[in-house]
Structures are given as structure tokens and as C-alpha cells.
Design an enzyme around this catalytic site. Structure first.
Site, PDB file in Angstrom:
ATOM      1  N   SER A  64       0.828  -1.200   0.000  1.00  0.00           N
ATOM      2  CA  SER A  64       0.000   0.000   0.000  1.00  0.00           C
ATOM      3  C   SER A  64       0.871   1.263   0.000  1.00  0.00           C
ATOM      4  CB  SER A  64      -0.972  -0.053   1.189  1.00  0.00           C
ATOM      5  OG  SER A  64      -2.008   0.893   1.045  1.00  0.00           O
ATOM      6  N   HIS A  72      -8.023  -5.306   0.011  1.00  0.00           N
ATOM      7  CA  HIS A  72      -6.799  -4.567   0.352  1.00  0.00           C
ATOM      8  C   HIS A  72      -6.064  -5.359   1.434  1.00  0.00           C
ATOM      9  CE1 HIS A  72      -4.346  -1.017   0.022  1.00  0.00           C
ATOM     10  NE2 HIS A  72      -4.310  -0.887   1.326  1.00  0.00           N
ATOM     11  N   ASP A  89     -10.083  -4.831  -4.410  1.00  0.00           N
ATOM     12  CA  ASP A  89      -9.618  -3.772  -3.495  1.00  0.00           C
ATOM     13  C   ASP A  89     -10.509  -2.537  -3.635  1.00  0.00           C
ATOM     14  OD1 ASP A  89      -8.168  -1.871  -2.021  1.00  0.00           O
ATOM     15  OD2 ASP A  89      -6.236  -2.678  -2.659  1.00  0.00           O
TER      16      ASP A  89
END
Length: 238
Positions: free
Chosen positions: A125, A212, A180
Site C-alpha cells: 500500500s 486490500h 480492493d
């Protein structure tokens, strides 16, 4: 106030290699996490640590700072964002400060005898975004880069740097969950297409149904790729 390089020494969680240390992997966590938290998450997904015979794995922890998407709340984040979107300016001041701090970490590995082209950078991320800034704008001579569930803003300074540069670039390994909803799959795809158009050798791996998060299939694919970029002594001789 932004911290200057040298005044911040990042906390780090380290997984030592089983054998002789000849390469290093710096794995950056996502927003609000920690180096130890990322290590434990990976251990949970794989049922074991991400370990190698010759590669030291370093999980640094981002310093605490106010984070705009949390309405100024304090969090362990690598940099600030105006919002979680690929369609807004980057908070370049905070990104550049952290590039300096993380350069100290790279320098520590070099001082310990690890060549720069035996250091691999990556993250999950926000950590993947940070790794791309660190490698493509500051350290294009590292072994390679990976970004999991990550993206760059449409007007990223990374793209601007690559438009001006003409040297060799580290390969990028990119993965993204198709389900996601925080960092959209399309943002990751767009980032990959832009980097490819600017000369980066890269593959984009989609994982159907993955949100995610990290998955075992993704981490196993990542581990295999890492070993192609940082082979052990035996593999390098053959």
C-alpha cells in the site's frame, strides 16, 4: 515540523538470513501499521516468516506524524496525503523528507558490506508507493522494486523524474487485488502502464477476489521473484 535526515533513526524489525548475509530486502508497511505488525501479518498468512538463506529482511516502522485522511490524527505513515486518491497532488515535502530518512537505512546496509545492487526495496500500500519514490527518484541502482496494492498519483514526481532520466532502471514487481475498494485495482493498473511507458520493466499481477490485503499466493509469487533478483552465491555462479 518535518524531521531532517539524521535526526530520525527508524525502529526496525529484522529477520536474519539462515546463512551468510549477502543481500538485503527493505519491506515498508502500509499506513497505520508498523514493521513488527507487517512481519506478524506476513507470518500469519504464510504460517512462517518470510525468510531466505542469504537475504536479511528489514521491516522499518514509519515515524508518527499527523495524517490528513485521519483529519490530522497521529499515525505511523511514511508521508502525508491530501486524500486517498490518484487524482490530487502529492504531499511532496513529506515524501522527500522520508526519502532522506530511508536513504540512511540503505546507507547502513552498504556500510555493513552489502552492495547497492544487492538491496531490494518494496512495500504494501503506502509502503509500495514510498518504495517507488525512493528507488526511481533517489536510488535507481538498487536491485529491484515491488509494490503490493499500491499506486502513484496521476501527476507523480516519479513520472516527472523518469521523463528526465536516461539511465538503467530497476525492475518493478506489482500485485493488486481485483476486489480492493480502498486502493482501486484500476489505480494500480494505471500506475503500471505509466511506468512501463516511461521505460520501467514491469509485470502487473492481478488477484481475483482479493481485497486490500496480502494473500499466500501473492507472497509466494513475490518470494520466487525476489530470489531471481537477489540470487544466492550458488545461483550466481551457475
Amino acid at each position: 515540523m518535518a524531521a531532517a535526515s539524521g535526526s530520525v533513526r527508524l525502529q526496525r524489525c529484522v529477520v536474519s538470513p539462515a546463512g551468510r548475509h549477502s543481500a538485503s530486502l527493505i519491506f515498508l508497511h502500509g499506513s497505520g501499521d508498523s514493521g513488527r505488525g507487517l512481519r506478524m501479518w506476513i507470518k500469519q498468512v504464510l504460517n512462517q516468516d518470510l525468510t531466505f538463506q542469504h537475504i536479511k529482511v528489514i521491516y522499518p516502522t514509519a515515524p508518527l506524524r499527523p495524517y490528513t485522511p485521519l483529519k490530522g490524527g497521529i499515525s505511523n505513515v511514511w508521508f502525508d496525503r491530501f486524500k486517498i486518491s490518484n487524482d490530487c497532488p502529492e504531499h511532496l515535502e513529506s515524501i522527500d523528507v522520508m526519502c532522506q530518512v530511508l536513504t540512511d537505512l540503505i546507507d547502513d546496509e552498504v556500510k555493513s558490506g552489502i552492495k547497492k545492487n544487492r538491496i531490494l526495496l518494496g512495500g504494501f500500500s503506502m509502503g509500495g508507493c514510498m518504495a517507488m519514490h525512493l528507488a526511481y527518484r533517489n536510488h535507481p541502482d538498487v536491485a529491484a522494486v515491488f509494490a503490493l496494492s499500491s499506486f502513484l498519483n496521476k501527476t507523480s514526481a516519479v513520472y516527472q523524474a523518469l521523463q528526465k532520466g536516461d539511465g538503467a532502471l530497476p525492475e518493478l514487481f506489482q500485485c493488486h487485488g481485483a476486489a480492493d475498494e480502498l486502493v482501486l485495482h484500476s489505480w494500480g493498473e494505471e500506475t503500471n502502464s505509466m511506468l512501463k511507458s516511461l521505460g520501467v520493466s514491469t509485470k502487473f499481477h492481478s488477484f481475483p477476489g482479493l481485497c486490500h490485503e496480502l494473500s499466500k499466493a501473492e507472497l509466494e509469487k513475490l518470494k520466487s521473484w525476489i530470489l531471481t533478483k537477489l540470487p544466492g552465491e550458488l545461483e550466481r555462479q551457475t
